[in-house]
Design a protein around this motif. Structure first.
Motif, PDB file in Angstrom:
ATOM      1  N   PRO A 261       0.817  -1.212   0.000  1.00 37.50           N
ATOM      2  CA  PRO A 261       0.000   0.000   0.000  1.00 37.50           C
ATOM      3  C   PRO A 261       0.855   1.267   0.000  1.00 37.50           C
ATOM      4  CG  PRO A 261       0.206  -0.830   2.219  1.00 37.50           C
ATOM      5  CD  PRO A 261       0.930  -1.814   1.341  1.00 37.50           C
ATOM      6  N   ILE A 262       0.208   2.389  -0.268  1.00 41.45           N
ATOM      7  CA  ILE A 262       0.889   3.680  -0.227  1.00 41.45           C
ATOM      8  C   ILE A 262       1.082   4.085   1.231  1.00 41.45           C
ATOM      9  CG2 ILE A 262       0.666   6.133  -0.763  1.00 41.45           C
ATOM     10  CD1 ILE A 262      -0.903   5.322  -3.267  1.00 41.45           C
ATOM     11  N   THR A 263       2.293   4.478   1.570  1.00 43.29           N
ATOM     12  CA  THR A 263       2.602   4.870   2.943  1.00 43.29           C
ATOM     13  C   THR A 263       3.439   6.143   2.946  1.00 43.29           C
ATOM     14  OG1 THR A 263       4.705   3.657   3.056  1.00 43.29           O
ATOM     15  CG2 THR A 263       2.694   2.431   3.599  1.00 43.29           C
ATOM     16  N   ASN A 264       3.723   6.627   4.150  1.00 39.39           N
ATOM     17  CA  ASN A 264       4.698   7.703   4.295  1.00 39.39           C
ATOM     18  C   ASN A 264       6.090   7.167   3.996  1.00 39.39           C
ATOM     19  OD1 ASN A 264       3.059   9.940   5.253  1.00 39.39           O
ATOM     20  ND2 ASN A 264       2.749   8.742   7.119  1.00 39.39           N
ATOM     21  N   ILE A 265       7.011   8.049   3.703  1.00 38.21           N
ATOM     22  CA  ILE A 265       8.393   7.641   3.510  1.00 38.21           C
ATOM     23  C   ILE A 265       8.948   7.125   4.838  1.00 38.21           C
ATOM     24  CG2 ILE A 265       9.383   9.909   4.042  1.00 38.21           C
ATOM     25  CD1 ILE A 265      11.435   9.410   1.820  1.00 38.21           C
ATOM     26  N   SER A 266       9.802   6.126   4.778  1.00 36.19           N
ATOM     27  CA  SER A 266      10.400   5.598   6.003  1.00 36.19           C
ATOM     28  C   SER A 266      11.549   6.492   6.451  1.00 36.19           C
ATOM     29  CB  SER A 266      10.920   4.174   5.772  1.00 36.19           C
ATOM     30  OG  SER A 266      12.063   4.193   4.931  1.00 36.19           O
ATOM     31  N   ASN A 267      11.915   6.382   7.713  1.00 35.00           N
ATOM     32  CA  ASN A 267      13.035   7.153   8.245  1.00 35.00           C
ATOM     33  C   ASN A 267      14.331   6.787   7.524  1.00 35.00           C
ATOM     34  OD1 ASN A 267      13.980   9.071  10.284  1.00 35.00           O
ATOM     35  ND2 ASN A 267      15.070   7.331  11.187  1.00 35.00           N
ATOM     36  N   LEU A 268      14.477   5.503   7.181  1.00 34.08           N
ATOM     37  CA  LEU A 268      15.664   5.038   6.461  1.00 34.08           C
ATOM     38  C   LEU A 268      15.791   5.727   5.107  1.00 34.08           C
ATOM     39  CD1 LEU A 268      18.035   3.046   5.909  1.00 34.08           C
ATOM     40  CD2 LEU A 268      16.317   1.446   5.045  1.00 34.08           C
TER      41      LEU A 268
END
Length: 389
Positions: A261-268
């Motif tokens: 699914p579409i999500t926020n960008i990860s911290n990594l």
């Protein structure tokens, strides 16, 4: 025999160490790097209305949803005939119809074809800066404004590039930048990050609603391992990764979907993007040096050209060849047998040349190659023309 890799990312030890540190400390998903990246882009590139997602593709999707609400009767999106399949998929997933416009010899949108394709059902035009070469922004912007059509500035492959003092991605009603493989800024494989830019105040409220409650990705470790094995190490690790993926797919009885699914960008991904933005000038300089040398040798080719080769295009990550006589498949086999790793182009681009600009294409190494390696690649292509043409 030398083995010359086709690098899709300009990664060094700093990216690897940063990634490992975030995984070890449990901060690969959540952390403060998105805020740091946002602050940096605001100061360095004047990108003040940026939404960070797990792909540029997601940004196109949300843009189209918001635009559709403004033009209810429109359901067509004009795109270049030469483009990544994932873009077509996301447009169709938004319930819209794809209309392909012709491209020129440089693989950029042909203005007359776009103009002829616009009709009452046209919702938007997707302006792509293919392989880092800047599209005809002024003409397309004027045309879309005149015909009351939305314009999406697809700067997926040109992070940090300018046109007349403005950052690419800010010329349309909305724009996107990608951090996926083969881009100027590469944080990993697919769904590894991207930016949605809104430049239309009438769309901003709805885009904010659509993106304000997104979830965070569950894990970035499998995608990171896949990226390292398949795209960085290559060789035997690439084959091993291939078989692992095949076994995993068979056990789960479904194909891996990197985009959903579409999500926020990860911290990594935000952390790697920030690191790569800070060394973008250095990376561009290295690309220009390779382009200068390739340009000296390209004249030796008789039936093979490089449609994207110009010294202003410092955002290429691989060099695209157009073979007018030898099929891309045969040329790839010849080069691969001699240790030169290649990659087929999008869709019809990998078919034998048929007179259309989006045919007869093959990607060869550019990033991370030495002068000696460029010499070897060029001389091998000359030999291929003699033996296969």
């Amino acid at each position: 025999m030398p083995r010359i890799k086709l690098h899709v990312a300009q990664w060094g030890y700093k990216e690897i160490l940063l990634s490992l540190r975030l995984f070890i400390t449990g901060r690969s998903i959540l952390g403060n790097y998105q805020g740091k990246l946002s602050h940096f882009l605001s100061k360095a590139y004047d990108l003040n209305h940026a939404t960070f997602l797990n792909s540029a593709r997601a940004g196109i999707y949300f843009s189209l949803l918001a635009m559709k609400e403004k033009k209810i009767d429109a359901n067509e999106v004009i795109i270049p005939q030469y483009i990544c399949q994932s873009v077509i998929d996301i447009i169709e997933s938004a319930g819209l119809k794809v209309v392909k416009a012709k491209v020129g010899e440089d693989l950029l949108l042909d203005i007359s074809s776009v103009e002829a394709s616009i009709c009452k059902q046209t919702l938007a035009v997707l302006m792509v800066h293919m392989y880092g070469k800047i599209a005809d922004i002024d003409t397309l912007s004027s045309l879309c404004k005149k015909r009351s059509v939305f314009l999406i500035d697809d700067a997926a492959q040109t992070a940090g590039e300018y046109h007349e003092g403005k950052t690419l991605g800010t010329f349309g009603d909305s724009g996107v930048i990608s951090f996926s493989q083969s881009k100027t800024i590469t944080t990993g494989v697919k769904a590894s990050g991207g930016i949605l830019l809104c430049n239309n105040k009438n769309l901003q409220p709805r885009l904010t609603q659509l993106t304000s409650n997104l979830e965070h990705s569950v894990s970035r470790l499998p995608a990171f391992v896949h990226f390292v094995m398949y795209f960085l190490l290559q060789g035997v690790w690439r084959k091993l990764d291939y078989y692992i993926s095949r076994i995993s797919t068979k056990l789960k009885n479904k194909r891996k979907d990197y985009y959903s699914p579409i999500t926020n960008i990860s911290n990594l991904d935000a952390a790697i993007a920030l690191l790569q933005y800070k060394k973008l000038t250095e990376n561009k300089k290295n690309i220009i040096n390779s382009l200068v040398y390739y340009k000296k040798l390209i004249g030796e080719f008789k039936s093979i050209s490089a449609p994207q080769l110009c010294l202003e295009n410092s955002f290429l990550t691989r060099l695209v060849l157009r073979s007018h006589v030898i099929s891309p498949d045969n040329l790839a086999t010849y080069l691969n047998q001699r240790g030169i790793i290649t990659r087929f182009a999008y869709q019809s681009g990998s078919k034998p040349y048929n007179g259309s600009p989006d045919s007869g294409l093959l990607e060869i190494p550019l990033v991370g190659v030495s002068i000696d390696e460029i010499n070897f690649i060029a001389s091998t292509i000359v030999e291929a023309e003699k033996e296969l043409a």
